[in-house]
Design an enzyme around this catalytic site. Structure first.
Site, PDB file in Angstrom:
ATOM      1  N   HIS A 160       0.835  -1.201   0.000  1.00 41.77           N
ATOM      2  CA  HIS A 160       0.000   0.000   0.000  1.00 41.77           C
ATOM      3  C   HIS A 160       0.873   1.255   0.000  1.00 41.77           C
ATOM      4  O   HIS A 160       2.081   1.189   0.242  1.00 41.77           O
ATOM      5  CB  HIS A 160      -0.922   0.026   1.224  1.00 41.77           C
ATOM      6  CG  HIS A 160      -2.093  -0.902   1.106  1.00 41.77           C
ATOM      7  ND1 HIS A 160      -2.007  -2.230   1.429  1.00 41.77           N
ATOM      8  CD2 HIS A 160      -3.372  -0.691   0.680  1.00 41.77           C
ATOM      9  CE1 HIS A 160      -3.185  -2.809   1.216  1.00 41.77           C
ATOM     10  NE2 HIS A 160      -4.023  -1.901   0.765  1.00 41.77           N
ATOM     11  N   LYS A 164      -0.615   4.820   4.526  1.00 44.83           N
ATOM     12  CA  LYS A 164      -1.503   3.879   5.226  1.00 44.83           C
ATOM     13  C   LYS A 164      -1.036   3.707   6.665  1.00 44.83           C
ATOM     14  O   LYS A 164       0.146   3.495   6.931  1.00 44.83           O
ATOM     15  CB  LYS A 164      -1.551   2.531   4.508  1.00 44.83           C
ATOM     16  CG  LYS A 164      -2.584   1.574   5.116  1.00 44.83           C
ATOM     17  CD  LYS A 164      -2.846   0.387   4.216  1.00 44.83           C
ATOM     18  CE  LYS A 164      -3.792  -0.612   4.864  1.00 44.83           C
ATOM     19  NZ  LYS A 164      -5.116  -0.012   5.201  1.00 44.83           N
TER      20      LYS A 164
END
EC number: 1.17.1.8
Length: 273
Positions: A160, A164
């Site tokens: 990600h 995040k």
């Protein structure tokens, strides 16, 4: 007309959901809620999301009960952080407001609190770590494959963007749970989060879980089934947040058909459970 409230309204997911809700003919945005102390309080959410004035001002989550009483939403959509989401869910269930929750990172204790609130209030709720349609088909494939490949080593890798906040991702955790349940294992006992040093030989039951963070990666999930002489990789890659937002819209429309007082997931929404 489905009356929709959104918490985390100015976040990446929240603002995208709001833009989409404003486009839907059968939905009406009635509340846009941000964290306590937000400097955006009182600002028209349409201006923030590039839609011009839509007549819905950003409100403060510290006044959530009052906001829900004034705007009377049919469903509240939450994409925030776990600690804030628990308080939002408590307040929403007390107000009898249905829920669509995509927030991840709940502890077991927090998740039990959420279950208790929903069961006690009898509201309808869809809670899923990933609402993309493709990811939920991905879960079904894993559920079907895992027993067939039960003697293969399993590794889960997720990637990600650098912003995040939780790791591993809720989607990776759910993949771990799906595979563990399908093969008669307990996820908490077999998960190995990363490896370092002299780890020794890999046990047959363990499932490796690895998190990558960098750049603007929207979301990649790979499950590797490694056997002797071959390996199989099941992959899902999200190209944009539109994949998640489309699932949220489907969940909002499904909510009136959900079973009261029980947490349902995207498998229920899609009819693949």
């Amino acid at each position: 007309m489905i009356r929709v409230a959104v918490t985390g309204a100015c976040g990446r997911m929240g603002s995208g959901i709001i833009r989409r809700v404003l486009e839907e003919e059968d939905m009406e945005l009635v509340a846009a809620i941000e964290a306590p102390g937000t400097p955006l309080r009182g600002r028209d959410i349409g201006e923030f999301t590039g839609r011009g004035s839509v007549g819905v001002e950003v409100t403060d989550a510290s006044n959530l009960a009052d906001t829900l009483a004034e705007t009377e939403p049919d469903v509240l959509v939450d994409f925030t952080v776990a600690s804030a989401a628990v308080e939002t869910i408590k307040t929403s269930t007390e107000a009898g407001v249905n829920l669509v929750v995509g927030t991840t990172g709940f502890s077991e204790e927090e998740m039990q609190t959420v279950r208790d609130c929903i069961e006690r209030s009898g509201v309808r709720a869809v809670i899923a770590p990933n609402m993309a349609v493709g990811v939920n088909v991905f879960f079904k494939v894993l559920r079907d494959l895992a027993p067939i490949l039960s003697d293969y080593d399993v590794e889960i890798i997720e990637a990600h963007h650098r912003h995040k906040k939780d790791a591993p991702s809720g989607t990776a955790v759910r993949a771990l749970e799906v595979i563990s349940e399908a093969t008669g294992r307990r996820a908490s006992e077999v998960a190995v989060h990363g490896r370092s040093g002299l780890t020794g030989e890999r046990s047959r039951d363990e499932i490796g879980v690895h998190a990558v963070r960098g750049g603007d990666i929207v979301g990649d999930h790979i499950v590797l089934f490694a056997g002797d002489g071959e390996r199989l990789e099941i992959v899902h890659r999200a190209h944009s947040r539109d994949a998640f937002i489309g699932g949220v819209i489907r969940a909002i429309r499904f909510i009136e058909d959900a079973e009261p007082g029980r947490i349902m997931d995207m498998g229920d929404v899609l009819g693949i459970n």
